[in-house]
Design an enzyme around this catalytic site. Structure first.
Site, PDB file in Angstrom:
ATOM      1  N   SER A   1       0.755  -1.177  -0.048  1.00  0.00           N
ATOM      2  CA  SER A   1      -0.091   0.245   0.084  1.00  0.00           C
ATOM      3  C   SER A   1       0.936   1.201  -0.044  1.00  0.00           C
ATOM      4  O   SER A   1       0.393   2.251  -0.208  1.00  0.00           O
ATOM      5  CB  SER A   1      -0.928  -0.124   1.130  1.00  0.00           C
TER       6      SER A   1
ATOM      7  N   LYS B   1       0.480   4.567   6.590  1.00  0.00           N
ATOM      8  CA  LYS B   1      -0.155   5.648   5.570  1.00  0.00           C
ATOM      9  C   LYS B   1       0.457   6.735   5.933  1.00  0.00           C
ATOM     10  O   LYS B   1       1.118   7.219   7.049  1.00  0.00           O
ATOM     11  CB  LYS B   1      -1.650   5.588   5.859  1.00  0.00           C
TER      12      LYS B   1
END
Lengths: 202, 202
Positions: free
Chosen positions: B122, B159
């Site tokens: 990701s 993230k």
DNA sequence: ATTTATACTGTATATATATTCAGTATAATT
DNA sequence: AATTATACTGAATATATATACAGTATAAAT
């Protein structure tokens, strides 16, 4: 840092070796035994010279009270960081060394010789970004898929290695860059080493 | 490796600290001074206990003849590697620790608490690939653009952090993944820490 | 020309240091 | 119930060790 004489270097090496072997510094007598001196004063005066030149400190009155200074202790435990400049080979020559960072024995699975500071984004899809430090092991034994440091004349690049028959392909991990084809006619081609790890300082 | 008593741990810590400070091991008297003992035999018997349990070796007859064994020397210099599993928080609890790797003081600019083993892609456009080790500093003070370890209930992710007003966005570095929106109604949200570096073992 | 640094041998010694012995006391193990 | 480990104080001592002093000799610096 003042220059050391040959004998003083030997004594300093002897101290380092003794500490590595035993975990504690040598006595005057220990140094004499290791280096063949017959008087403890020989060791004593060399120690005082090393102290005067800043390579060790001596705690007076304490047995084995020798302490290697940062300057003399670090040297054997650091690894060079070399800048990857478009024109110029990554050699271990002093002028190419950006800085030294402390060495850590088992950080990577295989041993390595230096860190290469990456410039550009030609390997970004391999997760190698600008200013990353790639750990390079000096070798010419590389396999297909290895990330290698290749030199073509004065140009040095980091690319995927792929050979088939007589032809070698150097493949970037970025669509904006072109593949490089090498064949036996290509002159000045050389594999400097391969990547065995990566460190990023945020 | 046999367990140490509280006092024995203190003596071992004292030895390590003394060596770090002076460059050579302490005498029995030094240990007494540091820990408040009134008899050198107090230090002596603790040393013999540490020797018996394998944490140090003692060279008989030599002054300051204490040598930390590899086992005891490493412990204070290792950093835990924690697996990033989809469900489960990265805590320093023993059961979550994958392994320990040697710690290196000035590898990264800022200090950090553990390595997080990355699963999934990701963050691939940020150059963070599967199985990379991201150095995490435990903190909730993060800025826009920082790469953070965020927990939402039992789910932990890595993230980009972006806050504006009451809303927080967690942004992946991969078009195949969705952004995550957090607002004050969101329960179980927590910032575990932020990335301060990265290590890749090839 | 004189001082200072290097490079030792050889002897001597005050003291720093490991180590043993004699106790006291509590907790854990067999 | 007896042994062993832990956790010390306190005193004694053989020896390990730093260090000063007296020399000798060569090379470098001022």
């Amino acid at each position: 840092m003042k220059e050391l004489t040959i004998q003083q270097k030997k004594v300093l090496q002897c101290i380092k070796f003794y500490i590595k072997k035993t975990g504690f510094p040598p006595t005057r007598a220990d140094i004499c035994r290791e280096l063949g001196f017959k008087s403890p004063n020989a060791a004593e005066s060399h120690l005082r010279a090393l102290e005067k030149k800043g390579y060790i400190t001596i705690e007076n009155g304490a047995s084995r009270g020798i302490n290697l200074t940062e300057n003399s202790a670090e040297k054997s435990q650091t690894i060079p960081v070399i800048g990857l400049v478009a024109a110029g080979s990554p050699t271990l020559a002093d002028e190419n060394i950006e800085k030294h960072i402390p060495y850590q024995e088992s950080l990577f699975l295989s041993e390595f010789d230096y860190f290469l500071r990456v410039k550009g984004l030609s390997m970004k899809d391999a997760g190698i970004m600008e200013d990353d430090l790639v750990a390079i092991k000096k070798t010419s034994e590389v396999r297909n898929g290895d990330i290698v440091v290749a030199r073509i004349d004065d140009e040095v690049t980091l690319k995927y290695f792929q050979s088939s028959g007589d032809q070698i392909k150097l493949i970037p991990a970025n669509d904006d860059f072109e593949e490089i084809y090498i064949n036996k006619e290509t002159e000045g081609f050389f594999i400097e080493g391969k990547s065995v790890g990566l460190v990023r300082e945020n």
